[in-house]
Design a protein around this motif. Structure first.
Motif, PDB file in Angstrom:
ATOM      1  N   CYS A 293       0.858  -1.185   0.000  1.00  0.00           N
ATOM      2  CA  CYS A 293       0.000   0.000   0.000  1.00  0.00           C
ATOM      3  C   CYS A 293       0.892   1.231   0.000  1.00  0.00           C
ATOM      4  CB  CYS A 293      -0.882   0.036   1.239  1.00  0.00           C
ATOM      5  SG  CYS A 293      -1.959  -1.388   1.408  1.00  0.00           S
ATOM      6  N   SER A 294       0.488   2.266  -0.743  1.00  0.00           N
ATOM      7  CA  SER A 294       1.268   3.499  -0.801  1.00  0.00           C
ATOM      8  C   SER A 294       0.364   4.619  -1.315  1.00  0.00           C
ATOM      9  CB  SER A 294       2.471   3.300  -1.738  1.00  0.00           C
ATOM     10  OG  SER A 294       3.341   4.413  -1.652  1.00  0.00           O
ATOM     11  N   THR A 295       0.983   5.708  -1.759  1.00  0.00           N
ATOM     12  CA  THR A 295       0.258   6.806  -2.399  1.00  0.00           C
ATOM     13  C   THR A 295       1.023   7.247  -3.633  1.00  0.00           C
ATOM     14  OG1 THR A 295       1.389   8.463  -1.042  1.00  0.00           O
ATOM     15  CG2 THR A 295      -0.761   7.699  -0.262  1.00  0.00           C
ATOM     16  N   VAL A 296       0.296   7.801  -4.603  1.00  0.00           N
ATOM     17  CA  VAL A 296       0.914   8.383  -5.785  1.00  0.00           C
ATOM     18  C   VAL A 296       0.480   9.838  -5.895  1.00  0.00           C
ATOM     19  CG1 VAL A 296       1.092   6.204  -7.067  1.00  0.00           C
ATOM     20  CG2 VAL A 296      -0.963   7.603  -7.317  1.00  0.00           C
TER      21      VAL A 296
ATOM     22  N   MET B 228       8.413   0.560  -5.454  1.00  0.00           N
ATOM     23  CA  MET B 228       8.361   1.904  -4.877  1.00  0.00           C
ATOM     24  C   MET B 228       9.009   2.934  -5.798  1.00  0.00           C
ATOM     25  SD  MET B 228       6.427   1.427  -2.444  1.00  0.00           S
ATOM     26  CE  MET B 228       6.391   3.146  -1.988  1.00  0.00           C
ATOM     27  N   GLN B 229      10.032   2.553  -6.550  1.00  0.00           N
ATOM     28  CA  GLN B 229      10.601   3.471  -7.540  1.00  0.00           C
ATOM     29  C   GLN B 229       9.553   3.803  -8.598  1.00  0.00           C
ATOM     30  OE1 GLN B 229      14.175   1.505  -8.925  1.00  0.00           O
ATOM     31  NE2 GLN B 229      15.437   2.716  -7.530  1.00  0.00           N
ATOM     32  N   LEU B 230       8.805   2.794  -9.039  1.00  0.00           N
ATOM     33  CA  LEU B 230       7.731   3.014 -10.004  1.00  0.00           C
ATOM     34  C   LEU B 230       6.667   3.929  -9.415  1.00  0.00           C
ATOM     35  CD1 LEU B 230       6.188   2.198 -12.674  1.00  0.00           C
ATOM     36  CD2 LEU B 230       5.126   0.418 -11.281  1.00  0.00           C
ATOM     37  N   VAL B 231       6.230   3.638  -8.196  1.00  0.00           N
ATOM     38  CA  VAL B 231       5.185   4.425  -7.519  1.00  0.00           C
ATOM     39  C   VAL B 231       5.610   5.883  -7.396  1.00  0.00           C
ATOM     40  CG1 VAL B 231       4.076   4.778  -5.264  1.00  0.00           C
ATOM     41  CG2 VAL B 231       4.121   2.500  -6.291  1.00  0.00           C
ATOM     42  N   ASN B 232       6.861   6.114  -7.030  1.00  0.00           N
ATOM     43  CA  ASN B 232       7.352   7.488  -6.865  1.00  0.00           C
ATOM     44  C   ASN B 232       7.370   8.275  -8.171  1.00  0.00           C
ATOM     45  OD1 ASN B 232       7.684   7.166  -4.116  1.00  0.00           O
ATOM     46  ND2 ASN B 232       9.825   6.551  -4.297  1.00  0.00           N
ATOM     47  N   GLY B 233       7.371   7.590  -9.310  1.00  0.00           N
ATOM     48  CA  GLY B 233       7.385   8.264 -10.609  1.00  0.00           C
ATOM     49  C   GLY B 233       6.009   8.472 -11.217  1.00  0.00           C
TER      50      GLY B 233
ATOM     51  N   VAL C 158       2.730  -4.638 -12.678  1.00  0.00           N
ATOM     52  CA  VAL C 158       3.887  -3.967 -12.074  1.00  0.00           C
ATOM     53  C   VAL C 158       5.043  -4.928 -11.830  1.00  0.00           C
ATOM     54  CG1 VAL C 158       2.518  -2.110 -11.042  1.00  0.00           C
ATOM     55  CG2 VAL C 158       2.918  -4.197  -9.734  1.00  0.00           C
ATOM     56  N   VAL C 159       6.230  -4.435 -11.938  1.00  0.00           N
ATOM     57  CA  VAL C 159       7.512  -5.108 -11.689  1.00  0.00           C
ATOM     58  C   VAL C 159       7.568  -6.538 -12.225  1.00  0.00           C
ATOM     59  CG1 VAL C 159       8.169  -3.623  -9.752  1.00  0.00           C
ATOM     60  CG2 VAL C 159       6.907  -5.704  -9.278  1.00  0.00           C
ATOM     61  N   GLY C 160       7.074  -6.705 -13.452  1.00  0.00           N
ATOM     62  CA  GLY C 160       7.169  -7.997 -14.109  1.00  0.00           C
ATOM     63  C   GLY C 160       6.257  -9.072 -13.561  1.00  0.00           C
ATOM     64  N   THR C 161       5.180  -8.669 -12.904  1.00  0.00           N
ATOM     65  CA  THR C 161       4.216  -9.635 -12.363  1.00  0.00           C
ATOM     66  C   THR C 161       2.888  -9.442 -13.070  1.00  0.00           C
ATOM     67  OG1 THR C 161       3.338  -8.168 -10.643  1.00  0.00           O
ATOM     68  CG2 THR C 161       5.317  -9.446 -10.089  1.00  0.00           C
ATOM     69  N   ASP C 162       1.909 -10.268 -12.747  1.00  0.00           N
ATOM     70  CA  ASP C 162       0.555 -10.078 -13.284  1.00  0.00           C
ATOM     71  C   ASP C 162      -0.310  -9.280 -12.316  1.00  0.00           C
ATOM     72  OD1 ASP C 162       0.301 -12.004 -11.332  1.00  0.00           O
ATOM     73  OD2 ASP C 162      -0.927 -13.365 -12.524  1.00  0.00           O
ATOM     74  N   VAL C 163       0.335  -8.595 -11.374  1.00  0.00           N
ATOM     75  CA  VAL C 163      -0.348  -7.808 -10.347  1.00  0.00           C
ATOM     76  C   VAL C 163      -0.427  -6.352 -10.791  1.00  0.00           C
ATOM     77  CG1 VAL C 163      -0.216  -7.017  -7.955  1.00  0.00           C
ATOM     78  CG2 VAL C 163       0.403  -9.366  -8.530  1.00  0.00           C
ATOM     79  N   ASP C 164      -1.593  -5.731 -10.607  1.00  0.00           N
ATOM     80  CA  ASP C 164      -1.794  -4.324 -10.948  1.00  0.00           C
ATOM     81  C   ASP C 164      -1.739  -3.447  -9.707  1.00  0.00           C
ATOM     82  OD1 ASP C 164      -2.266  -5.048 -13.621  1.00  0.00           O
ATOM     83  OD2 ASP C 164      -4.426  -5.214 -13.290  1.00  0.00           O
TER      84      ASP C 164
END
Length: 111
Positions: A45-48, A75-80, A97-103
């Motif tokens: 969990c995070s924020t964008v 987290m690098q992706l999220v920060n961008g 995200v990050v090479g997975t099937d997870v969104d």
């Protein structure tokens, strides 16, 4: 490896050694310990950032678990990310995200 089970409120203190789990009181605890020892997974969990003054950040989370080793990359992706369109809770912010099937999905609606 020593760990505390988080599958149920009992919080069994377990040990995993050579693939053998001790200290668990149920099969779910055993499965959790084996998975945690071999490939720990997490929901993140995070924020964008957003382009909206009324809601400068949007809470997000993964819609499944990702390998714990990929959290830094996520987290690098999220920060961008900067959301520029109005979204509803459950809308996808980033696919696979990050090479997975997870969104990465929104957990709130931008009004």
């Amino acid at each position: 490896m020593e760990l505390v089970c988080i599958v149920c409120p009992k919080g069994c203190r377990m040990t995993v050694k050579d693939g053998v789990v001790t200290g668990n009181t149920c099969k779910k605890g055993e499965a959790f310990a084996k998975a945690e020892a071999s490939c720990p997974m997490r929901t993140v969990c995070s924020t964008v950032a957003t382009a909206f003054d009324s809601m400068p950040v949007l809470p997000v989370r993964t819609n499944g678990e990702i390998p714990k080793s990929k959290i830094g990359e996520l987290m690098q992706l999220v920060n961008g990310i900067r959301v520029t369109e109005k979204l509803h809770r459950g809308d996808v912010v980033a696919h696979s995200v990050v090479g997975t099937d997870v969104d990465l999905i929104a957990t709130a609606t931008i009004y």
